[in-house]
Design a protein around this motif. Sequence first.
Motif, mmCIF file in Angstrom:
data_model
loop_
_atom_site.group_PDB
_atom_site.id
_atom_site.type_symbol
_atom_site.label_atom_id
_atom_site.label_comp_id
_atom_site.label_asym_id
_atom_site.label_seq_id
_atom_site.Cartn_x
_atom_site.Cartn_y
_atom_site.Cartn_z
ATOM 1 N N GLU A 38 0.851 -1.183 0.000
ATOM 2 C CA GLU A 38 0.000 0.000 0.000
ATOM 3 C C GLU A 38 0.889 1.234 0.000
ATOM 4 O O GLU A 38 2.069 1.164 0.367
ATOM 5 N N LEU A 39 0.302 2.342 -0.428
ATOM 6 C CA LEU A 39 1.029 3.604 -0.484
ATOM 7 C C LEU A 39 0.534 4.569 0.576
ATOM 8 O O LEU A 39 -0.659 4.628 0.864
ATOM 9 N N TRP A 40 1.454 5.314 1.109
ATOM 10 C CA TRP A 40 1.176 6.404 2.035
ATOM 11 C C TRP A 40 1.774 7.664 1.424
ATOM 12 O O TRP A 40 2.774 7.596 0.722
ATOM 13 N N HIS A 41 1.152 8.798 1.709
ATOM 14 C CA HIS A 41 1.722 10.078 1.305
ATOM 15 C C HIS A 41 2.209 10.781 2.560
ATOM 16 O O HIS A 41 1.501 10.837 3.560
ATOM 17 N N LEU A 42 3.426 11.321 2.500
ATOM 18 C CA LEU A 42 4.045 11.983 3.648
ATOM 19 C C LEU A 42 4.153 13.479 3.399
ATOM 20 O O LEU A 42 4.666 13.899 2.371
ATOM 21 N N GLU A 43 3.649 14.268 4.338
ATOM 22 C CA GLU A 43 3.802 15.725 4.322
ATOM 23 C C GLU A 43 4.420 16.128 5.653
ATOM 24 O O GLU A 43 4.058 15.562 6.682
ATOM 25 N N PRO A 44 5.342 17.016 5.667
ATOM 26 C CA PRO A 44 5.685 17.967 4.616
ATOM 27 C C PRO A 44 6.704 17.437 3.618
ATOM 28 O O PRO A 44 7.093 18.149 2.698
ATOM 29 N N GLU A 45 7.142 16.170 3.762
ATOM 30 C CA GLU A 45 8.185 15.634 2.890
ATOM 31 C C GLU A 45 7.797 15.710 1.407
ATOM 32 O O GLU A 45 8.628 15.962 0.559
ATOM 33 N N GLY A 46 6.529 15.415 1.107
ATOM 34 C CA GLY A 46 6.043 15.511 -0.268
ATOM 35 C C GLY A 46 6.363 14.305 -1.133
ATOM 36 O O GLY A 46 6.462 14.425 -2.352
ATOM 37 N N TYR A 47 6.507 13.136 -0.512
ATOM 38 C CA TYR A 47 6.770 11.930 -1.302
ATOM 39 C C TYR A 47 6.038 10.735 -0.685
ATOM 40 O O TYR A 47 5.550 10.805 0.442
ATOM 41 N N PRO A 48 5.967 9.624 -1.436
ATOM 42 C CA PRO A 48 5.219 8.470 -0.960
ATOM 43 C C PRO A 48 6.074 7.492 -0.157
ATOM 44 O O PRO A 48 7.313 7.522 -0.216
ATOM 45 N N ALA A 110 11.026 2.284 5.626
ATOM 46 C CA ALA A 110 11.517 1.589 6.815
ATOM 47 C C ALA A 110 11.064 2.213 8.135
ATOM 48 O O ALA A 110 11.158 1.583 9.176
ATOM 49 N N ARG A 111 10.551 3.452 8.095
ATOM 50 C CA ARG A 111 10.221 4.146 9.346
ATOM 51 C C ARG A 111 8.728 4.007 9.654
ATOM 52 O O ARG A 111 7.973 4.969 9.598
ATOM 53 N N LYS A 112 8.326 2.823 10.028
ATOM 54 C CA LYS A 112 6.923 2.543 10.336
ATOM 55 C C LYS A 112 6.364 3.510 11.376
ATOM 56 O O LYS A 112 5.207 3.894 11.327
ATOM 57 N N ASP A 113 7.192 3.943 12.337
ATOM 58 C CA ASP A 113 6.747 4.873 13.386
ATOM 59 C C ASP A 113 6.265 6.197 12.784
ATOM 60 O O ASP A 113 5.371 6.834 13.326
ATOM 61 N N ARG A 114 6.837 6.625 11.680
ATOM 62 C CA ARG A 114 6.471 7.899 11.040
ATOM 63 C C ARG A 114 5.045 7.864 10.507
ATOM 64 O O ARG A 114 4.369 8.885 10.440
ATOM 65 N N LEU A 115 4.539 6.693 10.138
ATOM 66 C CA LEU A 115 3.207 6.590 9.537
ATOM 67 C C LEU A 115 2.089 6.887 10.523
ATOM 68 O O LEU A 115 0.987 7.226 10.111
ATOM 69 N N GLY A 116 2.349 6.802 11.803
ATOM 70 C CA GLY A 116 1.336 7.092 12.807
ATOM 71 C C GLY A 116 1.281 8.552 13.236
ATOM 72 O O GLY A 116 0.502 8.908 14.105
ATOM 73 N N ARG A 117 2.089 9.388 12.617
ATOM 74 C CA ARG A 117 2.155 10.785 13.030
ATOM 75 C C ARG A 117 1.462 11.697 12.021
ATOM 76 O O ARG A 117 1.131 11.292 10.908
ATOM 77 N N ALA A 118 1.278 12.950 12.419
ATOM 78 C CA ALA A 118 0.625 13.949 11.567
ATOM 79 C C ALA A 118 1.356 14.064 10.237
ATOM 80 O O ALA A 118 2.578 13.995 10.173
ATOM 81 N N GLY A 119 0.578 14.235 9.190
ATOM 82 C CA GLY A 119 1.126 14.417 7.862
ATOM 83 C C GLY A 119 1.289 13.133 7.070
ATOM 84 O O GLY A 119 1.665 13.166 5.912
ATOM 85 N N ALA A 120 1.013 11.995 7.677
ATOM 86 C CA ALA A 120 1.085 10.716 6.970
ATOM 87 C C ALA A 120 -0.332 10.212 6.749
ATOM 88 O O ALA A 120 -1.108 10.093 7.694
ATOM 89 N N ARG A 121 -0.669 9.954 5.493
ATOM 90 C CA ARG A 121 -2.005 9.403 5.220
ATOM 91 C C ARG A 121 -1.919 8.291 4.194
ATOM 92 O O ARG A 121 -1.166 8.372 3.226
ATOM 93 N N ARG A 122 -2.680 7.239 4.449
ATOM 94 C CA ARG A 122 -2.738 6.110 3.515
ATOM 95 C C ARG A 122 -3.535 6.538 2.291
ATOM 96 O O ARG A 122 -4.615 7.112 2.419
ATOM 97 N N LEU A 123 -3.000 6.248 1.116
ATOM 98 C CA LEU A 123 -3.700 6.595 -0.120
ATOM 99 C C LEU A 123 -4.715 5.518 -0.459
ATOM 100 O O LEU A 123 -4.440 4.326 -0.310
ATOM 101 N N GLU A 124 -5.868 5.946 -0.919
ATOM 102 C CA GLU A 124 -6.931 5.007 -1.273
ATOM 103 C C GLU A 124 -6.694 4.350 -2.630
ATOM 104 O O GLU A 124 -7.080 3.225 -2.852
ATOM 105 N N GLY A 125 -6.073 5.057 -3.543
ATOM 106 C CA GLY A 125 -5.840 4.522 -4.881
ATOM 107 C C GLY A 125 -4.584 3.675 -4.954
ATOM 108 O O GLY A 125 -3.891 3.444 -3.967
#
Length: 137
Positions: A38-48, A110-125
């Motif tokens: 699955e893909l996540w989008h990271l902000e403010p980084e601006g990449y998946p 590799a940074r699974k911990d980052r996905l639980g913080r603000a600015g990380a959202r799982r993409l639906e597509g």
Amino acid sequence: MIQDVFVYGSLMPGCNNYPVALEAGAHSAQPACLEGYELWHLEPEGYPALRPGRGRVRGVLLRYLEVAAALPLLDRLEGVDTDPSEYRCVIETARLADGTPVRCWTYVYARKDRLGRAGARRLEGERWEGGRRGAVN
């Protein structure tokens, strides 16, 4: 020997880091998908971020004549050797549009911990749409 790298973000043709892929020696690009991620989008980084999951991710297989020479350049871009590592390079099997399986390298976040913080959202597509050259993410 594995000569392909599955990319799903800024290294795709038309995206901000595609010139890096070319500099590393990519000589062809074919649409492909990767199952079980699955893909996540990271902000403010601006990449998946690519993570194991139940979905499918659409991207591109980049073919290299000298993948051993290309991987160190791509590893630097993806933060493989940073502390902590941002991505890790793994071998997977992607599928071309006609269903042909292709063994390839890809970069898994590799940074699974980052996905639980603000600015990380799982993409639906199945595709990341950011990072187009000249676009504002």
